[in-house]
Design a protein around this motif. Structure first.
Motif, mmCIF file in Angstrom:
data_model
loop_
_atom_site.group_PDB
_atom_site.id
_atom_site.type_symbol
_atom_site.label_atom_id
_atom_site.label_comp_id
_atom_site.label_asym_id
_atom_site.label_seq_id
_atom_site.Cartn_x
_atom_site.Cartn_y
_atom_site.Cartn_z
ATOM 1 N N TYR A 237 20.231 -62.499 -32.651
ATOM 2 C CA TYR A 237 20.887 -61.476 -31.661
ATOM 3 C C TYR A 237 20.568 -60.102 -31.945
ATOM 4 C CZ TYR A 237 23.820 -60.889 -35.864
ATOM 5 O OH TYR A 237 24.382 -60.247 -37.222
ATOM 6 N N LYS A 238 20.662 -59.499 -30.898
ATOM 7 C CA LYS A 238 20.277 -57.979 -31.153
ATOM 8 C C LYS A 238 21.153 -57.124 -30.076
ATOM 9 C CE LYS A 238 16.351 -54.766 -30.864
ATOM 10 N NZ LYS A 238 14.920 -54.745 -30.973
ATOM 11 N N ALA A 239 21.773 -56.090 -30.360
ATOM 12 C CA ALA A 239 22.664 -55.353 -29.453
ATOM 13 C C ALA A 239 22.113 -54.617 -28.329
ATOM 14 C CB ALA A 239 23.598 -54.477 -30.525
ATOM 15 N N VAL A 270 20.539 -63.617 -38.626
ATOM 16 C CA VAL A 270 20.859 -62.098 -38.677
ATOM 17 C C VAL A 270 19.584 -61.199 -38.869
ATOM 18 C CG1 VAL A 270 22.316 -60.575 -40.126
ATOM 19 C CG2 VAL A 270 23.193 -62.739 -39.613
ATOM 20 N N ASP A 271 19.333 -60.116 -38.173
ATOM 21 C CA ASP A 271 18.285 -59.256 -38.369
ATOM 22 C C ASP A 271 19.026 -57.987 -38.919
ATOM 23 O OD1 ASP A 271 16.394 -57.145 -37.830
ATOM 24 O OD2 ASP A 271 15.254 -58.235 -37.037
ATOM 25 N N LEU A 272 18.872 -57.491 -39.839
ATOM 26 C CA LEU A 272 19.536 -56.143 -40.359
ATOM 27 C C LEU A 272 19.601 -55.069 -39.409
ATOM 28 C CD1 LEU A 272 19.017 -56.334 -44.283
ATOM 29 C CD2 LEU A 272 20.823 -57.271 -43.010
ATOM 30 N N GLY A 273 18.564 -55.066 -38.503
ATOM 31 C CA GLY A 273 18.596 -53.858 -37.522
ATOM 32 C C GLY A 273 18.996 -53.916 -36.352
ATOM 33 N N HIS A 274 19.701 -55.183 -36.199
ATOM 34 C CA HIS A 274 20.039 -55.476 -34.740
ATOM 35 C C HIS A 274 21.730 -55.145 -34.386
ATOM 36 C CE1 HIS A 274 16.351 -58.216 -33.905
ATOM 37 N NE2 HIS A 274 16.035 -56.886 -34.277
ATOM 38 N N HIS A 275 22.169 -54.540 -35.409
ATOM 39 C CA HIS A 275 23.565 -54.304 -35.094
ATOM 40 C C HIS A 275 23.938 -52.883 -34.499
ATOM 41 C CE1 HIS A 275 23.086 -57.196 -38.192
ATOM 42 N NE2 HIS A 275 24.125 -57.665 -37.923
ATOM 43 N N GLY A 305 18.597 -47.566 -35.532
ATOM 44 C CA GLY A 305 18.802 -48.629 -34.594
ATOM 45 C C GLY A 305 17.959 -49.766 -35.238
ATOM 46 N N ASP A 306 17.150 -50.336 -34.465
ATOM 47 C CA ASP A 306 16.114 -51.142 -34.800
ATOM 48 C C ASP A 306 14.683 -50.682 -35.592
ATOM 49 O OD1 ASP A 306 15.176 -53.827 -35.360
ATOM 50 O OD2 ASP A 306 14.495 -54.236 -33.414
ATOM 51 N N ASP A 307 15.092 -49.727 -36.621
ATOM 52 C CA ASP A 307 14.033 -48.923 -37.261
ATOM 53 C C ASP A 307 12.789 -49.962 -37.562
ATOM 54 O OD1 ASP A 307 15.961 -46.985 -36.310
ATOM 55 O OD2 ASP A 307 16.404 -46.352 -38.235
ATOM 56 N N ASP A 308 13.381 -50.858 -38.275
ATOM 57 C CA ASP A 308 12.377 -51.758 -38.955
ATOM 58 C C ASP A 308 11.642 -51.099 -40.104
ATOM 59 O OD1 ASP A 308 12.216 -54.386 -37.609
ATOM 60 O OD2 ASP A 308 11.300 -53.422 -35.793
ATOM 61 N N LEU A 309 12.545 -50.294 -40.754
ATOM 62 C CA LEU A 309 11.903 -49.566 -42.065
ATOM 63 C C LEU A 309 12.033 -50.550 -43.372
ATOM 64 C CD1 LEU A 309 13.838 -46.330 -41.717
ATOM 65 C CD2 LEU A 309 11.492 -46.846 -40.955
ATOM 66 N N ILE A 345 10.986 -61.218 -43.747
ATOM 67 C CA ILE A 345 11.097 -59.669 -43.618
ATOM 68 C C ILE A 345 10.606 -59.605 -41.958
ATOM 69 C CG2 ILE A 345 9.735 -57.667 -44.033
ATOM 70 C CD1 ILE A 345 9.490 -58.627 -46.783
ATOM 71 N N ASP A 346 11.111 -58.608 -41.434
ATOM 72 C CA ASP A 346 10.670 -58.297 -40.049
ATOM 73 C C ASP A 346 10.781 -56.815 -39.940
ATOM 74 O OD1 ASP A 346 10.090 -58.289 -37.514
ATOM 75 O OD2 ASP A 346 12.008 -59.164 -36.669
ATOM 76 N N ALA A 347 9.567 -56.339 -40.173
ATOM 77 C CA ALA A 347 9.668 -54.740 -40.393
ATOM 78 C C ALA A 347 8.387 -54.411 -39.620
ATOM 79 C CB ALA A 347 9.776 -54.282 -41.773
HETATM 80 MN MN MN Z 1 13.995 -56.438 -34.334
#
Ligand code: MN
Ligand code: RM4
Ligand code: MN
Length: 446
Positions: A237-239, A270-275, A305-309, A345-347
């Motif tokens: 999911y992604k907001a 759960v992708d941490l950047g997608h909230h 946001g979805d900064d992908d850091l 990892i998704d960065a």
């Molecule tokens: Mn993403």
């Protein structure tokens, strides 16, 4: 060129994974020897401090824990404003991507899988790729489909969505693509499909939410029915982004709805950047685990946001709190930490060498995991039952503020990897060697 550099050059050139591993082993041992005394001193202090805990079993869990590397994170990333190729030597082919992940795994012993994104990667000869990967000790993690970009020669455009589209032919094209991805995955020995959809709408009134959900569900059902028995489907999911008014799999509730309706092979990812900002991700994780519907993770960090850091670079405490819930929840269900969830990892790396950045992410994840493993669960449980709020915080922060890096390093040592992966990466001038051999190349991806 240094002696070490020559070794790296040879291993990349010959594409003989066994030679890579052997040569790396020598280099790694030399590097480890130079750091051993200081490492052992730190480790023995740590063991003294945590004498009441089974430190050996913690180290073993760290050895077992593997975090998959996405094939699209091996090149320099960018934003819609530009992309600055900073490093060169980026992998051009799947083979070279596997080599890069092989390098990471040799250095840290914890990156034993690669996750492919179709069609950024198109496996031509699955058997040869499997042999290449297993020579580096790598497996193929979840396969990722791509219906967020139009592909050359495709009959239909995804401008207005893929699995949700009002046009049946467009949905069909997207379904078929996903089934194709499953087939590639079967040939490579993968066992999961991750579906991330950009579907949604940019303006109020553009979409009938209910119909978009129903179309998406129906499409996912068709894909689901093409999954082999032992496969999992991860619904990510992604907001927000690229749609900015609504997203058709917008949050964990919506993902859980799809996953529940689809069946037992479907899970939430759960992708941490997608909230949305300040979401309590640790609570989301706890409840998904309770429902047996947490499938896996995409690690990264973000401020906006979805900064992908780099994982752990902005909010290391949050990363620890998430792992705290993961360990508690998985133990409550008797789950195997290393195997029962998908860890990836998704960065994106806009200003750092991607390989260094990935080493940093893996390190941050391992530290958070180690901290979570050392939380005094019995005492925390007691504090919770007594509503002793201050004590509960003391317990959590005690491990969070402890320096556990020597435990993670010890796990690497036992796995035959490097005590200090980045130091060795720099010492061997790996990036220079990659640039020398590949040239000023740019990897496929975003
Ligand atoms: Mn993403
Ligand atoms: C998305 C999402 C997906 C990833 C793409 C590249 O934001 O995180 O997992 O496949 O980016
Ligand atoms: Mn993701």
């Amino acid at each position: 060129m240094s002696e070490n550099g020559d070794y790296i050059a040879i291993m990349i050139n010959l594409k003989k994974p066994n030679i890579l591993m052997n040569i790396e082993q020598n280099q790694i041992e030399k590097h480890n020897d130079s750091l051993l005394t200081s490492h052992q001193r730190k480790l023995s202090f740590l063991k003294e401090d945590w004498a009441h805990v089974d430190v050996e079993s913690v180290i073993q869990k760290l050895v077992d824990f593997q975090i998959a590397i996405p094939s699209w994170a091996l090149g320099t990333g960018g934003t819609r404003f530009g992309r600055f190729a900073i490093t060169g030597g980026e992998p051009r082919t799947i083979e070279e991507k596997i080599e890069d992940v092989g390098l990471l795994h040799a250095l840290n012993g914890a990156s034993g899988a690669i996750s492919l994104h179709i069609p950024w990667d198109i496996p031509q000869n699955a058997e040869a790729l499997k042999t290449l990967a297993s020579g580096y000790g790598l497996k193929f993690d979840a396969m990722n489909s791509n219906t967020f970009q139009d592909q050359k020669g495709a009959a239909h455009s995804y401008k207005f969505g893929s699995l949700q589209n009002v046009n049946k032919d467009i949905r069909k094209q997207a379904i078929e693509h996903n089934i194709e991805v499953i087939k590639h995955g079967i040939a490579l020995g993968s066992d999961a499909l991750t579906v991330w959809l950009a579907d949604g709408s940019c303006f109020p009134g553009q979409l009938n939410f209910r119909k978009a959900f129903e179309n998406t569900l129906e499409s996912l059902q068709e894909i689901y029915s093409a999954l082999p028995e032992d496969w999992k489907m991860f619904v990510e999911y992604k907001a927000f982004e690229p749609n900015f008014y609504s997203t058709t799999v917008g949050d964990w509730g919506q993902s859980l709805l799809y996953a529940s309706k689809l069946g037992k092979k479907a899970y939430t990812l759960v992708d941490l950047g997608h909230h949305l900002p300040n979401a309590n991700i640790e609570q989301i994780v706890a409840l998904l685990l309770m429902e047996g519907k947490l499938g896996g993770f995409h690690f990264n960090d973000s401020k906006y946001g979805d900064d992908d850091l780099t994982a752990g670079s902005i909010k290391p405490y949050q990363l620890f709190l998430i792992f705290n819930e993961l360990v508690e929840g998985m133990d409550a269900k008797g789950m195997n930490h290393a195997k029962d969830l998908g860890w990836m990892i998704d960065a994106s790396h806009n200003v750092k060498d991607p390989l260094e950045d990935l080493l940093q992410s893996v390190e941050a994840i391992m530290i958070a995991y180690a901290q979570a493993l050392l939380v005094d669960r019995k005492a925390l449980n007691e504090a919770q039952n007594n509503n002793d709020v201050a004590k509960a915080q003391e317990i959590l922060q005690h491990t969070f503020r402890s320096d556990l890096r020597a435990l993670v390093a010890e796990a690497r040592l036992r796995a035959g990897a490097a005590l200090s992966p980045i130091a060795l990466y720099r010492g061997l001038e790996v990036r220079n060697q990659l640039v020398n051999h590949r040239g000023n190349t740019v990897a496929t991806g975003l």
